[in-house]
Design an enzyme around this catalytic site. Sequence first.
Site, PDB file in Angstrom:
ATOM      1  N   GLY A  85       0.815  -1.211   0.000  1.00 19.80           N
ATOM      2  CA  GLY A  85       0.000   0.000   0.000  1.00 19.80           C
ATOM      3  C   GLY A  85       0.846   1.257   0.000  1.00 19.80           C
ATOM      4  O   GLY A  85       2.080   1.220   0.084  1.00 19.80           O
ATOM      5  N   SER A  86       0.140   2.375  -0.058  1.00 22.83           N
ATOM      6  CA  SER A  86       0.811   3.663  -0.236  1.00 22.83           C
ATOM      7  C   SER A  86       1.393   4.209   1.061  1.00 22.83           C
ATOM      8  O   SER A  86       2.175   5.167   1.020  1.00 22.83           O
ATOM      9  CB  SER A  86      -0.179   4.667  -0.833  1.00 22.83           C
ATOM     10  OG  SER A  86      -1.285   4.837   0.035  1.00 22.83           O
ATOM     11  N   GLY A  96      -0.150  -1.698   6.071  1.00 22.86           N
ATOM     12  CA  GLY A  96      -1.137  -0.624   6.137  1.00 22.86           C
ATOM     13  C   GLY A  96      -2.504  -1.169   6.523  1.00 22.86           C
ATOM     14  O   GLY A  96      -2.673  -2.374   6.756  1.00 22.86           O
ATOM     15  N   ASP A 105      -7.019  -0.210   5.995  1.00 23.09           N
ATOM     16  CA  ASP A 105      -8.057   0.692   5.488  1.00 23.09           C
ATOM     17  C   ASP A 105      -8.883   1.270   6.621  1.00 23.09           C
ATOM     18  O   ASP A 105      -9.383   2.392   6.519  1.00 23.09           O
ATOM     19  CB  ASP A 105      -8.931  -0.055   4.479  1.00 23.09           C
ATOM     20  CG  ASP A 105      -8.098  -0.489   3.280  1.00 23.09           C
ATOM     21  OD1 ASP A 105      -7.509   0.392   2.634  1.00 23.09           O
ATOM     22  OD2 ASP A 105      -7.991  -1.698   3.033  1.00 23.09           O
ATOM     23  N   GLU A 160      -1.347 -10.836   2.524  1.00 26.46           N
ATOM     24  CA  GLU A 160      -1.140 -10.076   3.770  1.00 26.46           C
ATOM     25  C   GLU A 160      -1.564 -10.901   4.985  1.00 26.46           C
ATOM     26  O   GLU A 160      -0.891 -10.890   6.016  1.00 26.46           O
ATOM     27  CB  GLU A 160      -1.937  -8.770   3.719  1.00 26.46           C
ATOM     28  CG  GLU A 160      -1.369  -7.767   2.721  1.00 26.46           C
ATOM     29  CD  GLU A 160      -2.243  -6.543   2.539  1.00 26.46           C
ATOM     30  OE1 GLU A 160      -1.681  -5.498   2.164  1.00 26.46           O
ATOM     31  OE2 GLU A 160      -3.468  -6.609   2.746  1.00 26.46           O
ATOM     32  N   LYS A 208      -7.908   6.630   8.979  1.00 27.85           N
ATOM     33  CA  LYS A 208      -8.166   5.183   9.077  1.00 27.85           C
ATOM     34  C   LYS A 208      -8.762   4.779  10.426  1.00 27.85           C
ATOM     35  O   LYS A 208      -9.190   3.642  10.598  1.00 27.85           O
ATOM     36  CB  LYS A 208      -6.856   4.401   8.858  1.00 27.85           C
ATOM     37  CG  LYS A 208      -6.085   4.779   7.608  1.00 27.85           C
ATOM     38  CD  LYS A 208      -6.810   4.386   6.356  1.00 27.85           C
ATOM     39  CE  LYS A 208      -6.066   4.681   5.076  1.00 27.85           C
ATOM     40  NZ  LYS A 208      -4.873   3.903   4.841  1.00 27.85           N
TER      41      LYS A 208
HETATM   42  C1  5RP Z   1      -3.741  -3.726   0.621  1.00 24.18           C
HETATM   43  C2  5RP Z   1      -4.042  -3.185   1.962  1.00 24.18           C
HETATM   44  C3  5RP Z   1      -3.447  -1.865   2.310  1.00 24.18           C
HETATM   45  O1  5RP Z   1      -2.570  -2.059   3.363  1.00 24.18           O
HETATM   46  C4  5RP Z   1      -4.531  -0.915   2.664  1.00 24.18           C
HETATM   47  O2  5RP Z   1      -5.397  -0.820   1.556  1.00 24.18           O
HETATM   48  C5  5RP Z   1      -3.994   0.460   3.034  1.00 24.18           C
HETATM   49  O3  5RP Z   1      -3.387   1.017   1.931  1.00 24.18           O
HETATM   50  P1  5RP Z   1      -2.930   2.543   1.906  1.00 24.18           P
HETATM   51  O4  5RP Z   1      -1.818   2.673   2.889  1.00 24.18           O
HETATM   52  O5  5RP Z   1      -2.527   2.751   0.476  1.00 24.18           O
HETATM   53  O6  5RP Z   1      -4.136   3.382   2.282  1.00 24.18           O
HETATM   54  O7  5RP Z   1      -4.719  -3.768   2.757  1.00 24.18           O
HETATM   55  O8  5RP Z   1      -4.443  -4.896   0.368  1.00 24.18           O
END
Ligand code: 5RP
Length: 233
Positions: free
Chosen positions: A30-31, A86, A88, A107, A125
Amino acid sequence: MNDAEALKKIAGEAACEFVKTGMRVGLGTGSTVKYTVLELGRRVQEEGLEIVGVPTSIATQELALDVGIPLVELGSVDGLDIVIDGTDEFDPHFQLIKGGGAALLREKIVAQQSAAMVVVADERKQVECLGAFGIPIEITPFACDVTVAALSTLLNCEVILRMEGSEHKLTDNGNCIADAKIGPSINDPIATEASILNVAGVVQVGLFNNMCDAVVLASGNGVDTLMNPKGRL
Ligand code: 5RP
């Protein structure tokens, strides 16, 4: 870099403090965790940090190799010391919704093999009740519309297959991925996870229960590490 990106960078880099020489480290996707991977790579190259990494996606594998983190297969090591990833959403009990980046299966496999899980996040988040993001669910391509309909009935909400143009989006594992638009209503994430996993065709669900030990949280006030009182750290 805008404010949101700056917060991701602060959280991602701060989490590197959990990583010490000799560790086997799960590298999330993720970012936000991208900044963890970049910083760990810098420490490996410039400060002699000695770690091996296990990536949770092809994207993270490519990034980790680019920045010089030695990678190993999960099956070649006897578990991992830590995974940094990361999220959501996370709730007051440190339960998570993950899978926005479609990497939830790898993950969760990596998280289950890790002695500790540290999550990197910005303040957007943090939620009181999980669900506004929706629940990402990885499902087999076979009869995926039937599985989606069964999930919709089970959860009493719309369940939408992710698309890439006119094709179903496929995960790194060649599966489809859907999002259950359940809303901020998941009062019992453990029961919700179990009921979703009971539907044939579901490969894995993005509810990560009783896994997260700490959240490195960046906000306008700086960075704070929230320790799970029931956690392993
Ligand atoms: C990927 C994930 C990511 O960790 C989650 O979406 C958070 O990403 P970001 O840091 O880009 O908001 O679960 O499957």
